[in-house]
Design a protein around this motif. Structure first.
Motif, PDB file in Angstrom:
ATOM      1  N   ALA A 364      -8.836  -6.622  -2.240  1.00  0.00           N
ATOM      2  CA  ALA A 364      -8.351  -5.941  -3.438  1.00  0.00           C
ATOM      3  C   ALA A 364      -9.035  -4.586  -3.610  1.00  0.00           C
ATOM      4  O   ALA A 364      -8.392  -3.588  -3.952  1.00  0.00           O
ATOM      5  N   GLU A 365     -10.350  -4.560  -3.357  1.00  0.00           N
ATOM      6  CA  GLU A 365     -11.107  -3.309  -3.498  1.00  0.00           C
ATOM      7  C   GLU A 365     -10.641  -2.261  -2.493  1.00  0.00           C
ATOM      8  O   GLU A 365     -10.737  -1.060  -2.752  1.00  0.00           O
ATOM      9  N   HIS A 366     -10.132  -2.709  -1.329  1.00  0.00           N
ATOM     10  CA  HIS A 366      -9.773  -1.776  -0.268  1.00  0.00           C
ATOM     11  C   HIS A 366      -8.270  -1.788   0.041  1.00  0.00           C
ATOM     12  O   HIS A 366      -7.852  -1.404   1.135  1.00  0.00           O
ATOM     13  N   ARG A 367      -7.486  -2.207  -0.941  1.00  0.00           N
ATOM     14  CA  ARG A 367      -6.032  -2.165  -0.770  1.00  0.00           C
ATOM     15  C   ARG A 367      -5.557  -0.736  -0.510  1.00  0.00           C
ATOM     16  O   ARG A 367      -4.629  -0.501   0.270  1.00  0.00           O
ATOM     17  N   VAL A 368      -6.233   0.230  -1.148  1.00  0.00           N
ATOM     18  CA  VAL A 368      -5.833   1.628  -0.974  1.00  0.00           C
ATOM     19  C   VAL A 368      -6.032   2.089   0.468  1.00  0.00           C
ATOM     20  O   VAL A 368      -5.305   2.959   0.958  1.00  0.00           O
ATOM     21  N   PHE A 369      -6.999   1.513   1.179  1.00  0.00           N
ATOM     22  CA  PHE A 369      -7.208   1.822   2.598  1.00  0.00           C
ATOM     23  C   PHE A 369      -5.953   1.474   3.395  1.00  0.00           C
ATOM     24  O   PHE A 369      -5.460   2.270   4.208  1.00  0.00           O
ATOM     25  N   VAL A 370      -5.434   0.279   3.158  1.00  0.00           N
ATOM     26  CA  VAL A 370      -4.223  -0.158   3.852  1.00  0.00           C
ATOM     27  C   VAL A 370      -3.045   0.730   3.457  1.00  0.00           C
ATOM     28  O   VAL A 370      -2.251   1.154   4.310  1.00  0.00           O
ATOM     29  N   GLU A 371      -2.940   1.040   2.183  1.00  0.00           N
ATOM     30  CA  GLU A 371      -1.823   1.866   1.709  1.00  0.00           C
ATOM     31  C   GLU A 371      -1.867   3.274   2.289  1.00  0.00           C
ATOM     32  O   GLU A 371      -0.827   3.849   2.647  1.00  0.00           O
ATOM     33  N   ASP A 372      -3.075   3.845   2.394  1.00  0.00           N
ATOM     34  CA  ASP A 372      -3.207   5.191   2.965  1.00  0.00           C
ATOM     35  C   ASP A 372      -2.778   5.210   4.418  1.00  0.00           C
ATOM     36  O   ASP A 372      -2.055   6.119   4.867  1.00  0.00           O
ATOM     37  N   MET A 373      -3.239   4.208   5.187  1.00  0.00           N
ATOM     38  CA  MET A 373      -2.874   4.134   6.600  1.00  0.00           C
ATOM     39  C   MET A 373      -1.367   3.901   6.756  1.00  0.00           C
ATOM     40  O   MET A 373      -0.713   4.500   7.612  1.00  0.00           O
ATOM     41  N   GLU A 374      -0.828   3.028   5.931  1.00  0.00           N
ATOM     42  CA  GLU A 374       0.599   2.726   5.981  1.00  0.00           C
ATOM     43  C   GLU A 374       1.437   3.977   5.705  1.00  0.00           C
ATOM     44  O   GLU A 374       2.389   4.281   6.431  1.00  0.00           O
ATOM     45  N   ALA A 375       1.068   4.724   4.654  1.00  0.00           N
ATOM     46  CA  ALA A 375       1.830   5.919   4.289  1.00  0.00           C
ATOM     47  C   ALA A 375       1.792   6.965   5.396  1.00  0.00           C
ATOM     48  O   ALA A 375       2.810   7.605   5.702  1.00  0.00           O
ATOM     49  N   ALA A 376       0.632   7.132   6.025  1.00  0.00           N
ATOM     50  CA  ALA A 376       0.494   8.128   7.089  1.00  0.00           C
ATOM     51  C   ALA A 376       1.364   7.767   8.289  1.00  0.00           C
ATOM     52  O   ALA A 376       1.984   8.646   8.922  1.00  0.00           O
TER      53      ALA A 376
END
Length: 386
Positions: A364-376
């Motif tokens: 949950a704390e690093h969901r944004v990590f996955v989202e950033d990689m996914e968007a790129a």
């Protein structure tokens, strides 16, 4: 083998050992058995006369008597200690990376506590120089504290460091418990008793329970060896829980191994072609959640395979600089986030719900990590070869 296991199960000595091991121990409950930092913290508390352990300066004097009796401490001797004023003594932790530092008006004692780890980067020599630079007008003493009295690697360090083992700590505490039992608060006595037991069992491999375990092993060797050979694989058990949590987050688990839970997002799964080799499903890109003992780490991984696709993915993900520089040449990790000091295979995480809670919080704390990689990746997906 069934008869041998039956004999083991009916042996009253096995029940006796089980009762000994179930006796509550505050240090075992807190998971402090194997960590140098926690042992150093407790020793710092004992050595500090200003702490509320009821020992005053008694423990520090007894400990230093043992140290100063060594011929390596030529500038200070044990007979001076009764005339030393410890009211201004300071016990520091991790000062300039030194495990324990005792500073008095007259002398400084540097203690390096090596429970399981090894020396590195000539640290003992560095500590001697640090102490000399900061305390040029005080007498210096250096202590190398290990479970069984091991020596420093360098001969120069061995000539300077007094070697002390944990048996000395046990002897001092047992002596003080006998002499000052009436003046030591009962709660502190419980702490000291538990700490003595911890050192004997986990560090010195001594005590009633250790001896009983040895006798049981000799008596039932074949049955116990059979049990050891078929004991549950703890890392695999943890992996099952970790993959369940990954799925609960809406990610798609794939090509996992022991110690590694790999997954892809629902959006990325249909757009990244399986043009790689190395993973069983030929994925070119995956997220990897590592749960090896003592760490929890989330990475983005580009696998070896189609060089065009590797280049496209790497260029896209390398633009995201907040997760560090790319690592590796064959298996490329263009980003990672790490949570250290989490050992999901330890006794403290036998309850699967505890594992679930830690992993869920981490994801949950690093969901944004996955989202950033996914968007790129989605921005360059049309450039990938199929």
């Amino acid at each position: 083998m069934k008869d041998q296991l039956s004999q083991l199960l009916r042996d009253p000595e096995l029940e006796k050992l089980s009762l000994l091991l179930r006796r509550p121990n505050v240090f075992r409950i807190m998971g402090a058995e194997e960590y140098e930092l926690r042992h150093s913290n407790f020793l710092a508390w004992l050595l500090d006369p200003a702490q509320g352990h009821g020992l005053g300066d008694t423990f520090i004097k007894w400990f230093l008597r043992h140290v100063f009796a060594d011929q390596k401490t030529q500038d200070v001797n044990e007979f001076q200690l009764d005339f030393c004023d410890f009211s201004n003594a300071m016990v520091r932790r991790e000062w300039n990376h030194i495990d324990l530092l005792i500073e008095t008006d007259d002398f400084v004692v540097c203690i390096e506590n090596k429970l399981h780890s090894q020396e590195h980067s000539r640290q003992l020599r560095r500590y001697r120089q640090v102490v000399a630079d900061h305390f040029p007008r005080k007498n210096h003493c250096f202590v190398f504290l290990t479970p069984l009295g091991g020596s420093p690697v360098e001969e120069e360090d061995e000539a300077s460091y007094v070697i002390v083992d944990y048996a000395v700590i046990v002897d001092i505490l047992q002596t003080l418990m006998d002499l000052y039992r009436d003046s030591i608060p009962q709660k502190i006595q419980f702490y000291l008793t538990d700490y003595i037991e911890l050192i004997k069992r986990r560090i010195m491999a001594e005590g009633k329970d250790v001896e009983l375990a040895r006798q049981l092993y000799l008596k039932h060797k074949d049955a116990l060896d059979f049990i050891f050979d078929h004991k549950p694989d703890r890392l695999s058990e943890v992996g099952e829980v970790v993959e369940e949590v990954v799925s609960e987050f809406g990610y798609l688990p794939t090509s996992s191994n022991k110690g590694y839970a790999r997954f892809i997002t629902e959006k990325l799964s249909p757009v990244i072609p399986p043009t790689a080799h190395g993973w069983k499903n030929h994925e070119q890109f995956l997220f990897e959640l590592d749960y090896w003992p003592k760490s929890l780490c989330l990475k983005a991984i580009i696998a070896p395979g189609n060089e065009h696709n590797r280049t496209v993915l790497l260029q896209a993900l390398s633009r995201i600089t907040k997760y560090g520089k790319s690592r590796g040449k064959v298996w490329i990790a263009p980003g990672r986030v790490t949570k250290k000091n989490v050992d999901l295979t330890s006794d403290g995480y036998e309850n699967p719900e505890k594992i679930r809670k830690v992993v869920s919080k981490f994801l949950a704390e690093h969901r944004v990590f996955v989202e950033d990689m996914e968007a790129a990746i989605l921005q360059v997906a049309e450039n990938l070869e199929r």
